[in-house]
Motif scaffolding. Structure first.
Motif, mmCIF file in Angstrom:
data_model
loop_
_atom_site.group_PDB
_atom_site.id
_atom_site.type_symbol
_atom_site.label_atom_id
_atom_site.label_comp_id
_atom_site.label_asym_id
_atom_site.label_seq_id
_atom_site.Cartn_x
_atom_site.Cartn_y
_atom_site.Cartn_z
ATOM 1 N N THR A 1 0.735 -1.105 0.064
ATOM 2 C CA THR A 1 0.062 0.149 0.082
ATOM 3 C C THR A 1 0.999 1.199 -0.011
ATOM 4 O O THR A 1 1.849 1.337 0.803
ATOM 5 C CB THR A 1 -0.996 0.081 1.301
ATOM 6 O OG1 THR A 1 -1.602 -1.253 1.049
ATOM 7 C CG2 THR A 1 -1.794 1.285 1.026
ATOM 8 N N VAL A 2 0.473 2.233 -0.943
ATOM 9 C CA VAL A 2 1.213 3.440 -0.943
ATOM 10 C C VAL A 2 0.267 4.389 -0.340
ATOM 11 O O VAL A 2 -0.753 4.601 -0.916
ATOM 12 C CB VAL A 2 1.873 3.891 -2.376
ATOM 13 C CG1 VAL A 2 2.420 5.269 -2.291
ATOM 14 C CG2 VAL A 2 2.736 2.703 -2.753
ATOM 15 N N THR A 3 0.578 5.001 0.500
ATOM 16 C CA THR A 3 -0.175 6.082 1.189
ATOM 17 C C THR A 3 0.100 7.527 0.897
ATOM 18 O O THR A 3 1.441 7.895 1.193
ATOM 19 C CB THR A 3 -0.616 5.952 2.688
ATOM 20 O OG1 THR A 3 -1.155 4.741 2.988
ATOM 21 C CG2 THR A 3 -1.434 7.160 3.255
ATOM 22 N N ILE A 4 -0.442 8.384 0.239
ATOM 23 C CA ILE A 4 -0.160 9.753 -0.057
ATOM 24 C C ILE A 4 -1.062 10.922 0.731
ATOM 25 O O ILE A 4 -1.924 10.778 0.906
ATOM 26 C CB ILE A 4 -0.333 10.015 -1.448
ATOM 27 C CG1 ILE A 4 0.504 8.905 -2.406
ATOM 28 C CG2 ILE A 4 0.307 11.592 -1.968
ATOM 29 C CD1 ILE A 4 -0.163 9.003 -4.037
ATOM 30 N N THR A 5 0.216 11.493 1.519
ATOM 31 C CA THR A 5 -0.403 12.496 2.111
ATOM 32 C C THR A 5 -0.203 13.882 1.463
ATOM 33 O O THR A 5 0.614 14.019 0.697
ATOM 34 C CB THR A 5 0.483 12.785 3.449
ATOM 35 O OG1 THR A 5 1.900 13.013 3.074
ATOM 36 C CG2 THR A 5 0.211 11.688 4.502
ATOM 37 N N ASP A 6 -1.423 14.783 1.282
ATOM 38 C CA ASP A 6 -1.282 16.022 0.752
ATOM 39 C C ASP A 6 -0.692 17.123 1.225
ATOM 40 O O ASP A 6 -0.245 17.088 2.243
ATOM 41 C CB ASP A 6 -2.856 16.479 0.372
ATOM 42 C CG ASP A 6 -3.139 17.608 -0.398
ATOM 43 O OD1 ASP A 6 -2.753 17.155 -1.573
ATOM 44 O OD2 ASP A 6 -3.704 18.390 0.037
ATOM 45 N N ASN A 7 0.100 17.843 0.128
ATOM 46 C CA ASN A 7 0.679 19.033 0.697
ATOM 47 C C ASN A 7 0.016 20.307 0.054
ATOM 48 O O ASN A 7 0.919 21.372 -0.196
ATOM 49 C CB ASN A 7 2.049 18.861 0.098
ATOM 50 C CG ASN A 7 2.169 19.146 -1.537
ATOM 51 O OD1 ASN A 7 1.401 18.736 -2.094
ATOM 52 N ND2 ASN A 7 3.457 19.047 -1.777
ATOM 53 N N ASP A 8 -1.215 20.156 -0.039
ATOM 54 C CA ASP A 8 -1.849 21.491 -0.431
ATOM 55 C C ASP A 8 -3.255 21.983 0.101
ATOM 56 O O ASP A 8 -4.118 22.333 -0.208
ATOM 57 C CB ASP A 8 -2.325 21.266 -2.056
ATOM 58 C CG ASP A 8 -1.472 20.544 -3.051
ATOM 59 O OD1 ASP A 8 -0.560 21.289 -3.332
ATOM 60 O OD2 ASP A 8 -1.658 19.404 -3.543
ATOM 61 N N THR A 9 -3.348 21.537 1.518
ATOM 62 C CA THR A 9 -4.363 21.943 2.468
ATOM 63 C C THR A 9 -4.458 23.537 2.201
ATOM 64 O O THR A 9 -3.558 24.074 2.638
ATOM 65 C CB THR A 9 -4.101 21.259 3.702
ATOM 66 O OG1 THR A 9 -3.997 19.752 3.622
ATOM 67 C CG2 THR A 9 -5.548 21.501 4.748
ATOM 68 N N PRO A 10 -5.746 23.810 1.924
ATOM 69 C CA PRO A 10 -5.858 25.470 1.949
ATOM 70 C C PRO A 10 -6.170 26.051 3.022
ATOM 71 O O PRO A 10 -6.744 25.076 4.120
ATOM 72 C CB PRO A 10 -6.889 25.281 0.925
ATOM 73 C CG PRO A 10 -7.705 24.151 0.848
ATOM 74 C CD PRO A 10 -6.802 23.279 1.322
ATOM 75 N N ALA A 11 -5.864 27.328 3.291
ATOM 76 C CA ALA A 11 -6.333 28.019 4.588
ATOM 77 C C ALA A 11 -7.579 28.954 4.208
ATOM 78 O O ALA A 11 -7.690 29.164 2.986
ATOM 79 C CB ALA A 11 -5.189 29.000 4.722
#
Ligand code: CA
Ligand code: CA
Ligand code: CA
Ligand code: CA
Length: 185
Positions: A1-11
């Protein structure tokens, strides 16, 4: 399993806006600083500051939804146009994220209302008989104000001179908030 954490969480942010009192509504932008893959749902409320409900605006509770893929939605808040001269006033717009994926959950903006009823001050003309005792001179504003209008009054000789014809007078005339005239003797 490859889990990708996002790096674009908006404010999320609630914008500031300045409106004229007769604008009808203030349009406040509720935004995220980059698009999201999910809807961003923001609960909007208002809080009095120097501008108060209902004299200056109408308290508003509304849900603002920024659709997935988009970054902003406008919220309309009714502004009250009265006939009273007032200082520039403001109230607060509070946003709380109730659904979505944002790096913050709350932000607030300010709506600033500029008045369109600023009165002009005038000192009246009067003709009196010499045996009248006093001359009553009206100090006026041409529409009421929400604040006291304090006017410093002095006299200057013309063909009538102090003390033979009148008595030099230095006095402060205060037109109370909500009223339009006061007499000086
Ligand atoms: Ca991404
Ligand atoms: Ca006001
Ligand atoms: Ca007005
Ligand atoms: Ca006004």
């Amino acid at each position: 399993t490859v889990t990708i954490t996002d790096n674009d969480t908006p404010a999320m942010s609630v914008g500031d806006v300045t409106v004229a009192e007769d604008a009808g509504t203030a349009s406040v932008a509720v935004s995220i600083d980059n698009p999201s893959s999910v809807d961003t749902v923001v609960s909007i409320t208002t809080t009095d500051n120097s501008a108060t409900n209902p004299d200056d605006y109408t308290t508003t509770t509304v849900t603002a939804t920024i659709p997935a893929g988009q970054t902003t939605v406008d919220v309309s808040i009714p502004i009250t146009d009265d006939t009273t001269g007032e200082p520039t006033e403001d109230f607060t717009v509070n946003g709380t994220v109730t659904s979505g994926n944002t790096s913050n959950t709350t932000d607030s903006g300010t709506v600033t209302i500029t008045d369109n009823d600023t009165p002009a001050m005038s000192v009246g003309d009067v003709t009196v008989a010499e045996d009248a005792g006093t001359a009553s001179v009206a100090v006026s504003i041409d529409n009421p104000s929400s604040v006291d209008t304090v006017v410093s009054i002095t006299t200057t000789d013309n063909s009538a001179t102090n003390p033979d014809d009148y008595t030099t007078t230095t006095v402060t005339a205060t037109i109370p908030a909500g009223q339009t005239t006061v007499d000086v003797s």
